[in-house]
Every structure is written in C-alpha cells, then in structure tokens.
Design a protein around this motif. Sequence first.
Motif, PDB file in Angstrom:
ATOM      1  N   ARG A 287       0.831  -1.211   0.000  1.00  0.00           N
ATOM      2  CA  ARG A 287       0.000   0.000   0.000  1.00  0.00           C
ATOM      3  C   ARG A 287       0.861   1.255   0.000  1.00  0.00           C
ATOM      4  O   ARG A 287       0.580   2.224  -0.712  1.00  0.00           O
ATOM      5  N   HIS A 288       1.930   1.263   0.813  1.00  0.00           N
ATOM      6  CA  HIS A 288       2.820   2.416   0.857  1.00  0.00           C
ATOM      7  C   HIS A 288       3.523   2.619  -0.489  1.00  0.00           C
ATOM      8  O   HIS A 288       3.705   3.758  -0.940  1.00  0.00           O
ATOM      9  N   HIS A 289       3.909   1.527  -1.116  1.00  0.00           N
ATOM     10  CA  HIS A 289       4.570   1.616  -2.417  1.00  0.00           C
ATOM     11  C   HIS A 289       3.621   2.200  -3.452  1.00  0.00           C
ATOM     12  O   HIS A 289       4.000   3.085  -4.243  1.00  0.00           O
ATOM     13  N   LEU A 290       2.379   1.752  -3.468  1.00  0.00           N
ATOM     14  CA  LEU A 290       1.400   2.277  -4.414  1.00  0.00           C
ATOM     15  C   LEU A 290       1.159   3.760  -4.177  1.00  0.00           C
ATOM     16  O   LEU A 290       1.076   4.555  -5.126  1.00  0.00           O
ATOM     17  N   ALA A 291       1.071   4.150  -2.901  1.00  0.00           N
ATOM     18  CA  ALA A 291       0.860   5.565  -2.591  1.00  0.00           C
ATOM     19  C   ALA A 291       2.044   6.414  -3.057  1.00  0.00           C
ATOM     20  O   ALA A 291       1.865   7.522  -3.588  1.00  0.00           O
ATOM     21  N   ALA A 292       3.265   5.896  -2.889  1.00  0.00           N
ATOM     22  CA  ALA A 292       4.452   6.643  -3.319  1.00  0.00           C
ATOM     23  C   ALA A 292       4.497   6.768  -4.840  1.00  0.00           C
ATOM     24  O   ALA A 292       4.843   7.820  -5.380  1.00  0.00           O
ATOM     25  N   VAL A 293       4.116   5.697  -5.531  1.00  0.00           N
ATOM     26  CA  VAL A 293       4.101   5.731  -7.001  1.00  0.00           C
ATOM     27  C   VAL A 293       3.079   6.753  -7.495  1.00  0.00           C
ATOM     28  O   VAL A 293       3.343   7.531  -8.415  1.00  0.00           O
ATOM     29  N   ARG A 294       1.906   6.758  -6.885  1.00  0.00           N
ATOM     30  CA  ARG A 294       0.881   7.728  -7.279  1.00  0.00           C
ATOM     31  C   ARG A 294       1.339   9.160  -7.009  1.00  0.00           C
ATOM     32  O   ARG A 294       1.126  10.056  -7.836  1.00  0.00           O
ATOM     33  N   ALA A 295       1.974   9.375  -5.880  1.00  0.00           N
ATOM     34  CA  ALA A 295       2.419  10.728  -5.530  1.00  0.00           C
ATOM     35  C   ALA A 295       3.540  11.203  -6.453  1.00  0.00           C
ATOM     36  O   ALA A 295       3.640  12.393  -6.753  1.00  0.00           O
ATOM     37  N   ALA A 296       4.372  10.280  -6.935  1.00  0.00           N
ATOM     38  CA  ALA A 296       5.483  10.658  -7.809  1.00  0.00           C
ATOM     39  C   ALA A 296       4.997  11.077  -9.186  1.00  0.00           C
ATOM     40  O   ALA A 296       5.680  11.839  -9.880  1.00  0.00           O
ATOM     41  N   GLN A 297       3.831  10.577  -9.611  1.00  0.00           N
ATOM     42  CA  GLN A 297       3.239  10.960 -10.901  1.00  0.00           C
ATOM     43  C   GLN A 297       4.212  10.791 -12.063  1.00  0.00           C
ATOM     44  O   GLN A 297       4.355  11.655 -12.917  1.00  0.00           O
ATOM     45  N   GLY A 298       4.897   9.663 -12.074  1.00  0.00           N
ATOM     46  CA  GLY A 298       5.772   9.352 -13.193  1.00  0.00           C
ATOM     47  C   GLY A 298       7.164   9.926 -13.112  1.00  0.00           C
ATOM     48  O   GLY A 298       7.953   9.752 -14.046  1.00  0.00           O
ATOM     49  N   ARG A 299       7.510  10.627 -12.016  1.00  0.00           N
ATOM     50  CA  ARG A 299       8.865  11.168 -11.901  1.00  0.00           C
ATOM     51  C   ARG A 299       9.882  10.032 -11.843  1.00  0.00           C
ATOM     52  O   ARG A 299       9.687   9.039 -11.149  1.00  0.00           O
ATOM     53  N   ILE A 300      10.978  10.206 -12.573  1.00  0.00           N
ATOM     54  CA  ILE A 300      12.021   9.194 -12.589  1.00  0.00           C
ATOM     55  C   ILE A 300      12.938   9.377 -11.381  1.00  0.00           C
ATOM     56  O   ILE A 300      13.229  10.485 -10.969  1.00  0.00           O
ATOM     57  N   ASP A 301      13.385   8.256 -10.802  1.00  0.00           N
ATOM     58  CA  ASP A 301      14.319   8.279  -9.674  1.00  0.00           C
ATOM     59  C   ASP A 301      13.752   9.024  -8.476  1.00  0.00           C
ATOM     60  O   ASP A 301      14.448   9.820  -7.838  1.00  0.00           O
ATOM     61  N   ASP A 302      12.479   8.781  -8.169  1.00  0.00           N
ATOM     62  CA  ASP A 302      11.871   9.399  -6.995  1.00  0.00           C
ATOM     63  C   ASP A 302      12.325   8.652  -5.746  1.00  0.00           C
ATOM     64  O   ASP A 302      12.207   7.423  -5.665  1.00  0.00           O
ATOM     65  N   ASP A 303      12.823   9.382  -4.752  1.00  0.00           N
ATOM     66  CA  ASP A 303      13.391   8.750  -3.558  1.00  0.00           C
ATOM     67  C   ASP A 303      12.334   7.999  -2.755  1.00  0.00           C
ATOM     68  O   ASP A 303      12.579   6.892  -2.258  1.00  0.00           O
ATOM     69  N   ASP A 304      11.125   8.582  -2.609  1.00  0.00           N
ATOM     70  CA  ASP A 304      10.073   7.913  -1.838  1.00  0.00           C
ATOM     71  C   ASP A 304       9.654   6.598  -2.491  1.00  0.00           C
ATOM     72  O   ASP A 304       9.392   5.600  -1.804  1.00  0.00           O
ATOM     73  N   VAL A 305       9.582   6.594  -3.821  1.00  0.00           N
ATOM     74  CA  VAL A 305       9.238   5.361  -4.534  1.00  0.00           C
ATOM     75  C   VAL A 305      10.315   4.301  -4.311  1.00  0.00           C
ATOM     76  O   VAL A 305      10.014   3.127  -4.065  1.00  0.00           O
ATOM     77  N   TRP A 306      11.576   4.712  -4.384  1.00  0.00           N
ATOM     78  CA  TRP A 306      12.665   3.761  -4.195  1.00  0.00           C
ATOM     79  C   TRP A 306      12.663   3.183  -2.785  1.00  0.00           C
ATOM     80  O   TRP A 306      12.815   1.977  -2.595  1.00  0.00           O
ATOM     81  N   GLN A 307      12.484   4.046  -1.780  1.00  0.00           N
ATOM     82  CA  GLN A 307      12.459   3.562  -0.398  1.00  0.00           C
ATOM     83  C   GLN A 307      11.273   2.620  -0.162  1.00  0.00           C
ATOM     84  O   GLN A 307      11.398   1.603   0.529  1.00  0.00           O
ATOM     85  N   ALA A 308      10.124   2.956  -0.749  1.00  0.00           N
ATOM     86  CA  ALA A 308       8.944   2.089  -0.614  1.00  0.00           C
ATOM     87  C   ALA A 308       9.167   0.764  -1.331  1.00  0.00           C
ATOM     88  O   ALA A 308       8.713  -0.290  -0.870  1.00  0.00           O
ATOM     89  N   TYR A 309       9.868   0.812  -2.458  1.00  0.00           N
ATOM     90  CA  TYR A 309      10.184  -0.416  -3.195  1.00  0.00           C
ATOM     91  C   TYR A 309      11.074  -1.329  -2.355  1.00  0.00           C
ATOM     92  O   TYR A 309      10.846  -2.546  -2.280  1.00  0.00           O
ATOM     93  N   VAL A 310      12.101  -0.747  -1.716  1.00  0.00           N
ATOM     94  CA  VAL A 310      12.998  -1.541  -0.873  1.00  0.00           C
ATOM     95  C   VAL A 310      12.228  -2.177   0.273  1.00  0.00           C
ATOM     96  O   VAL A 310      12.416  -3.360   0.591  1.00  0.00           O
ATOM     97  N   ALA A 311      11.331  -1.411   0.904  1.00  0.00           N
ATOM     98  CA  ALA A 311      10.535  -1.949   2.022  1.00  0.00           C
ATOM     99  C   ALA A 311       9.633  -3.082   1.554  1.00  0.00           C
ATOM    100  O   ALA A 311       9.506  -4.112   2.235  1.00  0.00           O
ATOM    101  N   LEU A 312       8.995  -2.917   0.393  1.00  0.00           N
ATOM    102  CA  LEU A 312       8.129  -3.967  -0.139  1.00  0.00           C
ATOM    103  C   LEU A 312       8.938  -5.197  -0.517  1.00  0.00           C
ATOM    104  O   LEU A 312       8.526  -6.340  -0.253  1.00  0.00           O
TER     105      LEU A 312
END
Length: 217
Positions: free
Chosen positions: A20-45
Amino acid sequence: MTDQHGELDAALERVIDAARHHLAAVRAAQGRIDDDDVWQAYVALNNASAAYDEQLLDAFGEVTPWDVETIDPDEADQRFGAVEGVEPTDPHPRVVSVRQRRDYRVPSVSALIRVAEAARREGTPAEEEPAPVEGVGEAVLELLQSGDGSLGALDVPELEPLDGVVMVSEVGTPVDLESFDDDDPVGPFQPAPDDRLVGRLDEHPFMELDEEHDHAH
C-alpha cells in the motif's frame, strides 16, 4: 505452531502494508524518474516480501511466486545516490542540450519530390489516395517522418549534404515546446542566457575521389 501461524500472519500484513505504501508513493510521484520515496517504498516492499517468503518456506516448505532477495537499506541509499536528509552534491548538470544543423543542396526538385511521394505512398493505407508532396521542404519533412526521424533518413542521392554543425550545451531548464508556436523557427533553438556551450563539432561532407583528383590538378 500457533505462534508460527501468528508470525506468518504478521509477516503477510507487513507485505500488504508495504504494498500500500509503495502504491501511494508511485501515485504521488506521478511518473517522476528516480523518486526517492518510490525507491524507499520499493525496498521496504521487497524486503517484506522476501521475509514472508522465507518464513513460509520454514513453516510449510512452500514458497511464493516472488523471486526476491533482501536489499540492505544502507546499500539501497548508496545505489539511489542520496542519503535521507542530505542534498545531492553531484557537480554535473542534469540537462544537456544537443543542437544540430545540416544543410543540403537539391540537384533536382522534381526527383526529390518523386522520392518523397513514394515514401508517403508506402505509409498510406491502400484504400486511401496520398496527398501530393508540395515543395522541397515538405519533401524533406516527409522523408524524415517516414524514416526514423534522424538525419540518416535524408541519406538519399536526391540530396547532396553540405556543411553541418553540432553544438552541445549544459542548460538549466529543458525545452518547453508548449511555450513556442508551431511555426516559430527560432524559439526552441535559442540558447538561454545561463546556457553554457561545451563544444561545437563542425561537419564537412566527404568529396568523391574523382572530385579530389580534379582539385589536385
């Protein structure tokens, strides 16, 4: 066994929560490349999934369809290129602009138009009649569009290459095409005041061997 079941349930909940956190980070990034929140959420998942897979294997000898290995969070920060709370210090520019110009001589306008019309005909459905190519500029544009869009698409006998130039610049802001009219011939290519020219490459066409021989005499 009850405690084992409870640990599995907790591990599964951590996977669901991380997803859920990963999906929320992906939505918030709106397609930005190399988004830190998306990467951290990916590692946690990733790590939650790996832990659940390992516990399921230990408890029942079963595995999940997830082929993942644990990622060290500290190494993950280094791989991403940033550490939480520290601004990146990379001195290199984030945007580089490459501007290219090459001129051509048209020995025969009619021959060039015939080649362009043939290219347009190939890209037009059989049941439709292609519009005629009107003029040299439209012919060159048609060859670019029907090819790969690069200057290599203009490597045809009906065009004789003249001198060209390539300029590489470090720029602060990428080009915003929406801010220029479609018929603006200068705006998209005009350097900004803070752009820095790195270098210029001059291009000269190769002369045929017999032409070189004639010049030697």
